[in-house]
Design a protein around this motif. Structure first.
Motif, short mmCIF file in Angstrom:
data_model
loop_
_atom_site.label_atom_id
_atom_site.label_comp_id
_atom_site.label_asym_id
_atom_site.label_seq_id
_atom_site.Cartn_x
_atom_site.Cartn_y
_atom_site.Cartn_z
N ARG A 39 0.83 -1.21 0.00
CA ARG A 39 0.00 0.00 0.00
C ARG A 39 0.87 1.27 0.00
NH1 ARG A 39 -1.85 0.65 4.57
NH2 ARG A 39 -3.53 2.10 4.02
N ARG B 231 0.06 4.95 1.65
CA ARG B 231 0.97 5.45 2.69
C ARG B 231 1.49 6.83 2.31
NH1 ARG B 231 2.55 1.24 6.12
NH2 ARG B 231 2.12 -0.86 5.31
N TRP B 232 1.77 7.03 1.04
CA TRP B 232 2.23 8.34 0.57
C TRP B 232 1.15 9.40 0.80
CZ3 TRP B 232 1.84 10.04 -5.13
CH2 TRP B 232 2.44 11.30 -5.29
N ASP C 282 -1.21 9.36 2.97
CA ASP C 282 -1.33 9.57 4.42
C ASP C 282 -0.20 10.48 4.91
OD1 ASP C 282 -2.39 8.95 7.11
OD2 ASP C 282 -0.46 7.93 7.36
N THR D 218 5.35 10.57 10.49
CA THR D 218 4.52 9.60 9.80
C THR D 218 5.31 8.81 8.77
OG1 THR D 218 2.59 11.02 10.09
CG2 THR D 218 2.43 9.30 8.43
N HIS E 75 5.83 4.70 8.55
CA HIS E 75 5.52 3.90 7.36
C HIS E 75 6.77 3.17 6.86
CE1 HIS E 75 1.34 4.80 6.81
NE2 HIS E 75 1.54 6.10 6.72
N GLU F 43 7.36 0.14 8.95
CA GLU F 43 6.41 -0.94 8.70
C GLU F 43 6.67 -1.62 7.37
OE1 GLU F 43 1.62 -1.88 8.75
OE2 GLU F 43 2.34 0.14 9.26
N PHE G 233 9.78 5.33 0.46
CA PHE G 233 9.71 4.34 1.54
C PHE G 233 10.92 3.41 1.55
CE2 PHE G 233 5.26 5.64 0.86
CZ PHE G 233 5.07 6.22 2.10
#
Length: 308
Positions: free
Chosen positions: A58, A62-63, A65, A156, A160, A163, A191
């Motif tokens: 995802r 995530r970006w 968010d 944030t 991410h 995770e 990420f």
């Protein structure tokens, strides 16, 4: 450890399940389909093909968010993208002139063969230098941006990143689908996926292009006429020494040997690998091409084996 890479042609008729079965992947599969952008969550088919326990990383969600949670970073990222876009536009202006010059020199027949050959080589070398300089500038901008914002420490995004790293650490295989290559590259870099790639990777179309050291855009058969074949960004670099050409026979003027030869020469020593429908290429150790891989040769023909 260098991952084992399998590159596929466009998945209009999905073969992912059969490919994964043939590779005997002994563990969960992590999926990246961020190139689908807002359709990222429409993942039932690809998750089903990836098998039991598959998880969508995802990255696009995530970006989104991260941008919403961190307006300061969102503004900086927009400015970074504007700078990259401007750099690309200025490169395109110079590239257009350089390619026209190379084509004009190559088309000359009235002169000494040695002189024409030297001039043609020099004109193509100018294009190579322009490509290399542009890619270096793109990397400079990326390095400056990520060095300034230190995303591994930033709220944030850091959460991410951690995770995504955790999910990849438990995955036996990473599957990267196609879609919009620019958005896909952005989230793969954001990420920090490259250092955490699992032992096996399967990718196709834009997903395969994003794995390379440099992503090259091309379309000789666009409705508005041939577009420039251009270096657009740095990939994540887990597939070295290749320029990938998905939909090659639909997008390239494969019946124009001069144009195809110039393409192959331009990106040497990298091989221009054809990824048409139904193609599967299992790279060997250190990214070596198998003997039956189809590449654009320096003679302008699509042949099996390394460019020659």
């Amino acid at each position: 450890m260098t991952p084992s890479i399998t590159l596929l042609g466009p998945q209009r008729r999905p073969t992912l399940d059969r490919v994964l079965a043939s590779l005997d992947v002994g563990g969960p599969v992590a999926v990246v389909n961020a190139g689908w952008r807002e359709r990222e969550s429409d993942d039932a088919e690809i998750i089903g093909l990836a098998g039991e326990g598959a998880v969508n990383l995802r990255l696009f969600a995530r970006w989104m968010d991260a941008l919403q949670a961190d307006p300061e970073y969102a503004a900086a990222e927009r400015e970074h993208r504007l700078m990259l876009d401007e750099l690309q536009q200025l490169y395109q202006i110079r590239l257009d002139h350089a390619l026209q010059a190379a084509a004009a020199v190559s088309a000359r027949t009235d002169g000494h063969a040695n002189t024409l050959a030297m001039a043609s080589d020099d004109a193509l070398e100018a294009v190579r230098l322009l490509d290399a300089t542009h890619l270096a500038r793109v990397r400079e901008l990326h390095d400056e941006f990520y060095g300034t914002w230190r995303l591994e420490e930033r709220g944030t995004i850091a959460v991410h990143r951690a995770e995504v790293s955790r999910l990849l650490s438990t995955a036996a295989c990473l599957v990267v689908a196609g879609g919009h290559v620019g958005e896909l590259l952005r989230v793969l870099h954001l990420f920090h996926v490259a250092p955490h790639v699992p032992p096996r990777v399967v990718a196709w179309s834009a997903g395969a292009m994003a794995l390379t050291e440099r992503v090259v855009l091309f379309h000789d058969r666009a409705a508005q006429g041939a577009s420039l074949t251009e270096v657009c960004d740095a990939g994540i670099g887990v597939v070295p020494g290749l320029v990938l050409l998905p939909h090659a026979r639909r997008r390239l003027l494969t019946d124009d040997p001069l144009r195809m030869s110039a393409l192959a020469h331009r990106f040497l020593p990298a091989s221009c690998l054809v990824l048409d429908d139904g193609v599967r290429v299992d790279l060997g150790p250190d990214g070596a091409l198998p003997p039956d891989a189809r590449v654009v040769g320096t003679n302008g023909q699509i042949t099996e084996g390394t460019a020659a």
